[in-house]
Design an enzyme around this catalytic site. Sequence first.
Site, PDB file in Angstrom:
ATOM      1  N   HIS A 147       7.824  29.936 -59.621  1.00  0.00           N
ATOM      2  CA  HIS A 147       6.998  28.726 -59.531  1.00  0.00           C
ATOM      3  C   HIS A 147       6.668  28.113 -60.874  1.00  0.00           C
ATOM      4  CE1 HIS A 147       3.979  31.904 -60.202  1.00  0.00           C
ATOM      5  NE2 HIS A 147       3.299  30.957 -60.820  1.00  0.00           N
TER       6      HIS A 147
HETATM    7  C1  UD1 Z   1      -0.950  27.304 -60.553  1.00  0.00           C
HETATM    8  C2  UD1 Z   1      -1.371  27.772 -61.939  1.00  0.00           C
HETATM    9  C3  UD1 Z   1      -0.418  28.856 -62.426  1.00  0.00           C
HETATM   10  C4  UD1 Z   1      -0.299  29.976 -61.421  1.00  0.00           C
HETATM   11  C5  UD1 Z   1       0.057  29.405 -60.063  1.00  0.00           C
HETATM   12  C6  UD1 Z   1       0.009  30.545 -59.082  1.00  0.00           C
HETATM   13  C7  UD1 Z   1      -2.391  26.166 -63.506  1.00  0.00           C
HETATM   14  C8  UD1 Z   1      -2.149  25.335 -64.705  1.00  0.00           C
HETATM   15  N1  UD1 Z   1      -1.294  26.696 -62.907  1.00  0.00           N
HETATM   16  O1  UD1 Z   1       0.310  26.711 -60.667  1.00  0.00           O
HETATM   17  O2  UD1 Z   1      -0.918  29.401 -63.634  1.00  0.00           O
HETATM   18  O3  UD1 Z   1       0.697  30.856 -61.851  1.00  0.00           O
HETATM   19  O4  UD1 Z   1      -0.906  28.427 -59.684  1.00  0.00           O
HETATM   20  O5  UD1 Z   1       0.585  30.284 -57.882  1.00  0.00           O
HETATM   21  O6  UD1 Z   1      -3.513  26.346 -63.129  1.00  0.00           O
HETATM   22  N2  UD1 Z   1       0.425  22.904 -53.621  1.00  0.00           N
HETATM   23  C9  UD1 Z   1       0.389  22.851 -52.258  1.00  0.00           C
HETATM   24  N3  UD1 Z   1      -0.503  23.657 -51.615  1.00  0.00           N
HETATM   25  C10 UD1 Z   1      -1.344  24.498 -52.252  1.00  0.00           C
HETATM   26  C11 UD1 Z   1      -1.297  24.531 -53.652  1.00  0.00           C
HETATM   27  C12 UD1 Z   1      -0.407  23.741 -54.336  1.00  0.00           C
HETATM   28  O7  UD1 Z   1       1.130  22.107 -51.620  1.00  0.00           O
HETATM   29  O8  UD1 Z   1      -2.128  25.200 -51.597  1.00  0.00           O
HETATM   30  C13 UD1 Z   1       1.396  22.051 -54.333  1.00  0.00           C
HETATM   31  C14 UD1 Z   1       0.759  20.732 -54.712  1.00  0.00           C
HETATM   32  O9  UD1 Z   1       1.685  19.699 -54.542  1.00  0.00           O
HETATM   33  C15 UD1 Z   1       0.511  20.876 -56.194  1.00  0.00           C
HETATM   34  C16 UD1 Z   1       1.641  21.818 -56.622  1.00  0.00           C
HETATM   35  O10 UD1 Z   1       1.841  22.691 -55.508  1.00  0.00           O
HETATM   36  O11 UD1 Z   1       0.527  19.665 -56.858  1.00  0.00           O
HETATM   37  C17 UD1 Z   1       1.303  22.646 -57.832  1.00  0.00           C
HETATM   38  O12 UD1 Z   1       0.030  23.247 -57.689  1.00  0.00           O
HETATM   39  P1  UD1 Z   1      -0.887  23.550 -58.981  1.00  0.00           P
HETATM   40  O13 UD1 Z   1      -2.067  24.340 -58.580  1.00  0.00           O
HETATM   41  O14 UD1 Z   1      -1.114  22.296 -59.747  1.00  0.00           O
HETATM   42  O15 UD1 Z   1       0.061  24.418 -59.885  1.00  0.00           O
HETATM   43  P2  UD1 Z   1       0.857  25.736 -59.540  1.00  0.00           P
HETATM   44  O16 UD1 Z   1       2.283  25.513 -59.848  1.00  0.00           O
HETATM   45  O17 UD1 Z   1       0.504  26.227 -58.195  1.00  0.00           O
HETATM   46  N1  UDP Z   2       1.840  36.936 -54.088  1.00  0.00           N
HETATM   47  C1  UDP Z   2       1.605  36.887 -52.725  1.00  0.00           C
HETATM   48  N2  UDP Z   2       2.484  36.200 -51.926  1.00  0.00           N
HETATM   49  C2  UDP Z   2       3.595  35.573 -52.420  1.00  0.00           C
HETATM   50  C3  UDP Z   2       3.820  35.637 -53.824  1.00  0.00           C
HETATM   51  C4  UDP Z   2       2.915  36.314 -54.630  1.00  0.00           C
HETATM   52  O1  UDP Z   2       0.639  37.465 -52.230  1.00  0.00           O
HETATM   53  O2  UDP Z   2       4.343  34.965 -51.648  1.00  0.00           O
HETATM   54  C5  UDP Z   2       0.871  37.632 -54.946  1.00  0.00           C
HETATM   55  C6  UDP Z   2       1.441  38.640 -55.917  1.00  0.00           C
HETATM   56  O3  UDP Z   2       1.612  39.885 -55.371  1.00  0.00           O
HETATM   57  C7  UDP Z   2       0.387  38.673 -57.003  1.00  0.00           C
HETATM   58  C8  UDP Z   2      -0.081  37.241 -57.036  1.00  0.00           C
HETATM   59  O4  UDP Z   2       0.289  36.658 -55.791  1.00  0.00           O
HETATM   60  O5  UDP Z   2      -0.670  39.520 -56.603  1.00  0.00           O
HETATM   61  C9  UDP Z   2       0.533  36.499 -58.186  1.00  0.00           C
HETATM   62  O6  UDP Z   2       0.363  35.141 -58.017  1.00  0.00           O
HETATM   63  P1  UDP Z   2       1.366  34.070 -58.581  1.00  0.00           P
HETATM   64  O7  UDP Z   2       2.696  34.643 -58.833  1.00  0.00           O
HETATM   65  O8  UDP Z   2       1.256  32.904 -57.670  1.00  0.00           O
HETATM   66  O9  UDP Z   2       0.646  33.655 -59.942  1.00  0.00           O
HETATM   67  P2  UDP Z   2       0.756  34.183 -61.443  1.00  0.00           P
HETATM   68  O10 UDP Z   2       0.445  35.618 -61.440  1.00  0.00           O
HETATM   69  O11 UDP Z   2       2.126  33.851 -61.926  1.00  0.00           O
HETATM   70  O12 UDP Z   2      -0.258  33.372 -62.160  1.00  0.00           O
END
Ligand code: UD1
Ligand code: UDP
Length: 371
Positions: A208
């Site tokens: 992601h």
């Molecule tokens: C965010 C965090 C990242 C973390 C990741 C975990 C920041 C800068 N980034 O990135 O550090 O590793 O979460 O998963 O805080 N969206 C949905 N549904 C949701 C959430 C998100 O559709 O429930 C979509 C939206 O279009 C959104 C995009 O995903 O714009 C990105 O979401 P965002 O929270 O901005 O960043 P992540 O890539 O999820």
């Molecule tokens: N995770 C989860 N379901 C998924 C992918 C990840 O429960 O489909 C869990 C994973 O085991 C870990 C956490 O989400 O505990 C990590 O989150 P993510 O990779 O979204 O964020 P990051 O750690 O990169 O910030």
Amino acid sequence: MTAKKTVHLVAGARPNFMKIAPLYHELKKRPWCAPVLIHTGQHYDLGMSDVFFRDLNLPAPDFSLGIGGGSHGEQLGKVVMAYETMLTETCPDLVTVVGDVNATAACTLAAKKLNIPVAHVEAGLRSRDRMMPEEINRVVTDSIFDLHLTPSEDADANLRAENVPASCIHFVGNIMIDSLVAMAPVVRAQAHPFPQVVDRPYAIATFHRPANVDDAANLRLLVEGLVALAHKIAIIFPLHPRTRQRLHAAGLLVALEQAPGMHLSDPLGYADFMRCLFGAALVVTDSGGVQEETTYLGIPCFTARPSTERPITISLGTNVLISVSDIGSLPISATRRDKIAPLPLWDGKTASRIATVFERYLADGAPLRQG
Ligand code: UD1
Ligand code: UDP
């Protein structure tokens, strides 16, 4: 009887929930403490948020800011404004943030501007890659926290090098491992979400990071690599919403859907993801937390990033940094290390150590960090 101390526990995105849960449960047991759950709403889908509250036995948040998605500036600005209002109304004794997402940075700024002490769980990690939005969140906020709760000694060294006063740094261990340890017996007893793969070796993929999925060339390389790997080993690939959107927009989703051996799904809940992880032969990822979970479990992990803020997963664990172009040729014969040496304080007791630090700090009058 003295009034209980109010401790806000802030969560906004998926990787926050498994870090907040053990602390919530521990603080709830302490007679001096009233923990309050705050959800900023950065992640809001059922599969990115609610399912974690269910799996980790958390009650519904006491306050939901409902901020949702948007650009970084939009998310940060809206959370600062909404949380500032809430702070002035609720006046907690301590705010606790975890990790490095936008919610972490925004709630820290709101609280510090009101001179409310802030504790950071997972402080001191550094990738030294300032193209990562999380690195900006880490560097900006670590300079103003009052309590730094660190997961590993490299984090302590980073903070000392940035002149954080030693009295503010507390090496408490890795709180994600608390959730893993607490959930393991339940998870191991439950049915596998992908019964079609359990009788053979399988890999898990999670991706992601903007550097991999927002960049068109890297996204194409990622898909080509995973399709090639899926010819050699079955892959479970739960798609983060950002990744699904980018794959769809680039017309690359169909290549993954049609790859033999590829099992795509929506994001998995914590228990389902752990169930898959416990049986995985290897993991290919760009996640932060998954590098730690695989290290703890001794599962070979290949992380498609130029650097990691969690170097202990490489020096003491099973993690190897790769490029997306390496994925197709990964060695599927890499073996699990069942007898990995325990990492210092990755023992399931981090929440208890943090609660003790909080109790002493609040009893001392919660001094705000100077300098
Ligand atoms: C965010 C965090 C990242 C973390 C990741 C975990 C920041 C800068 N980034 O990135 O550090 O590793 O979460 O998963 O805080 N969206 C949905 N549904 C949701 C959430 C998100 O559709 O429930 C979509 C939206 O279009 C959104 C995009 O995903 O714009 C990105 O979401 P965002 O929270 O901005 O960043 P992540 O890539 O999820
Ligand atoms: N995770 C989860 N379901 C998924 C992918 C990840 O429960 O489909 C869990 C994973 O085991 C870990 C956490 O989400 O505990 C990590 O989150 P993510 O990779 O979204 O964020 P990051 O750690 O990169 O910030």
